[in-house]
Scaffold this active site. Structure first.
Site, PDB file in Angstrom:
ATOM      1  N   HIS A 176     -40.047   9.361 -24.079  1.00  0.00           N
ATOM      2  CA  HIS A 176     -41.006   9.605 -24.951  1.00  0.00           C
ATOM      3  C   HIS A 176     -41.456  11.129 -25.340  1.00  0.00           C
ATOM      4  CE1 HIS A 176     -44.071  11.232 -21.941  1.00  0.00           C
ATOM      5  NE2 HIS A 176     -43.546  10.354 -20.990  1.00  0.00           N
ATOM      6  N   ASP A 217     -41.274  15.860 -18.228  1.00  0.00           N
ATOM      7  CA  ASP A 217     -42.081  14.420 -18.966  1.00  0.00           C
ATOM      8  C   ASP A 217     -42.248  14.633 -20.081  1.00  0.00           C
ATOM      9  OD1 ASP A 217     -43.420  12.202 -18.953  1.00  0.00           O
ATOM     10  OD2 ASP A 217     -45.209  12.948 -17.751  1.00  0.00           O
ATOM     11  N   GLU A 269     -47.055   7.962 -25.630  1.00  0.00           N
ATOM     12  CA  GLU A 269     -47.006   7.414 -24.381  1.00  0.00           C
ATOM     13  C   GLU A 269     -48.140   7.592 -23.321  1.00  0.00           C
ATOM     14  OE1 GLU A 269     -45.578   6.723 -20.158  1.00  0.00           O
ATOM     15  OE2 GLU A 269     -46.254   8.596 -21.129  1.00  0.00           O
ATOM     16  N   GLU A 270     -48.335   9.074 -23.119  1.00  0.00           N
ATOM     17  CA  GLU A 270     -49.426   9.588 -22.272  1.00  0.00           C
ATOM     18  C   GLU A 270     -50.945   9.237 -22.625  1.00  0.00           C
ATOM     19  OE1 GLU A 270     -48.369  10.892 -19.787  1.00  0.00           O
ATOM     20  OE2 GLU A 270     -46.752  12.113 -20.145  1.00  0.00           O
ATOM     21  N   ASP A 275     -37.659   8.169 -18.067  1.00  0.00           N
ATOM     22  CA  ASP A 275     -39.178   8.654 -17.925  1.00  0.00           C
ATOM     23  C   ASP A 275     -39.399   9.193 -16.666  1.00  0.00           C
ATOM     24  OD1 ASP A 275     -41.570  10.001 -18.693  1.00  0.00           O
ATOM     25  OD2 ASP A 275     -42.830   7.994 -19.084  1.00  0.00           O
ATOM     26  N   HIS A 303     -47.391  16.728 -15.298  1.00  0.00           N
ATOM     27  CA  HIS A 303     -48.481  16.918 -16.016  1.00  0.00           C
ATOM     28  C   HIS A 303     -49.038  18.152 -15.586  1.00  0.00           C
ATOM     29  CE1 HIS A 303     -49.146  12.263 -16.534  1.00  0.00           C
ATOM     30  NE2 HIS A 303     -47.954  12.759 -17.236  1.00  0.00           N
TER      31      HIS A 303
HETATM   32 ZN    ZN Z   1     -43.738  10.299 -19.024  1.00  0.00          ZN
END
Ligand code: ZN
Length: 360
Positions: free
Chosen positions: A178, A190, A224-225, A252, A323
């Site tokens: 993503h 990520d 995606e998130e 991912d 994140h």
């Molecule tokens: Zn991800």
């Protein structure tokens, strides 16, 4: 928009807290919200102590038991606390390791429950609150958040490239990662790495002059998130094609040293084929086949019957950075990325070169 946000413990002493607002969280309406905290380890404890919660912040200081198990406190902690009248939720970051770094991520509000601010706090601060609470010390916290949602939807697109198959152009092997990321850090692991190798795999095939029998398609998902938005639109738009999609691959869960791939298919012939293909990667020690349904975006394709595969890699430290402001290019290693690209290019090309679709 995140806007400005800050929090501090105001009693028994003043201490700034490193926080990150969570996805879809409301802000504090231009006010500084101050209140006492109630520290719980589990939703069960919260329910048992629901009488204590009204007008206070709920701190979730759970024992980390793996991302999949612990992420529920981030995902629904605010609404669970709001049910009992809490004014905000302070959620321990979902990570096994911390250097006082908050980790953001999605949360969602339940309908029929007031929306209260939801933020991640660091492991260190969550444990500090846990120790103070265990000693019976009253703790007060102040929170200010400008978080807001745009009042209209924008447009975002999946990024698609492909090499059309020579013999079976209507059959597809899909590789993906993503392209969106959280606003903190650089989203390198990520999912910059996964997006990179999914684009790079096709460019390597092209550069080598290889001509796949069936179409190889690279999709860099959007949204995606925020809740797998890009893939849902894709699955809808391509519904008629999914029975001709041999396999949907996704990276991912890190692009560290590759170990092999996972495979969701339950057909034993298909499992044998995947295992056989992986043996060609013995020179880089990436022959490991794990049978499971690992995935995020591809969940929607697997649910429609497409066999799925994820890049398996030595990702023990993935959630250290996940994140957070620590997810930067510094955690990507170019040699490891090359190895991951090799696994992605070799396996996807082999799937595209088979005489038949993978049996389901
Ligand atoms: Zn991800």
């Amino acid at each position: 928009t995140r806007g400005k946000e800050w929090a501090q413990m105001v009693s028994p002493r003043v201490k700034p807290l490193n926080i990150l607002g969570l996805g879809y969280s409301v802000g504090t309406d231009g006010q500084v919200l101050t209140g006492e905290i109630v520290v719980v380890k589990t939703f069960e404890e919260l329910a048992n102590r629901s009488q204590e919660v009204k007008g206070k912040f709920v701190v979730y200081n759970f024992d980390f038991k793996g991302y999949g198990e612990s992420v529920k406190y981030r995902g629904s902690g605010a609404s669970e606390a709001a049910k009992y009248g809490a004014i905000g939720a302070l959620v321990r970051s979902v990570t096994p390791f911390s250097i006082n770094s908050p980790h953001t991520g999605m949360q969602s509000y339940k309908s029929g429950v007031p929306k209260i601010p939801a933020v991640s706090i660091t492991v260190e601060d969550a444990e500090l609150f846990g120790r103070l609470a265990a000693r019976g010390v009253k703790v007060n916290v102040s929170l200010y958040m400008e978080a807001s949602m745009a009042d209209r939807e924008g447009t975002s697109r999946n990024t698609v490239s492909e090499i059309t198959g020579t013999d079976k152009p209507n059959e597809v092997v899909l590789v993906s990662g993503h392209l969106d990321s959280w606003d903190v850090g650089q989203g390198a692991m990520d999912d910059g790495g996964g997006a990179f190798i999914s684009w790079r795999a096709l460019s390597v095939i092209k550069k080598l002059g290889l001509k796949p029998k069936r179409t190889m398609r690279s999709v860099l998902w959007t949204g995606e998130e925020m809740g797998l938005i890009g893939v849902q639109a894709y699955a809808k738009q391509h519904a008629g094609e999914l029975n001709r999609m041999s396999i949907a691959m996704e990276s991912d869960i890190g692009t560290f040293t590759p170990l092999g791939i996972t495979f969701s298919g339950t057909n034993s012939t298909a499992q044998c084929i995947v295992n056989e293909i992986l043996q060609s990667l013995n020179t880089i020690n990436a022959t490991k086949l794990t049978l499971n349904e690992e995935g995020s975006d591809i969940d929607y394709l697997m649910a429609a019957g497409v066999p799925g595969s994820s890049l398996d890699n030595a990702h023990e430290t993935y959630f250290y950075y996940h994140h957070s402001n620590g997810d930067t290019m510094t955690v990507e290693d170019s040699h490891q990325l090359d190895l991951c690209t090799a696994v992605w290019a070799a396996t996807s090309y082999a799937f595209a070169a088979l005489d038949d679709l993978l049996p389901r």
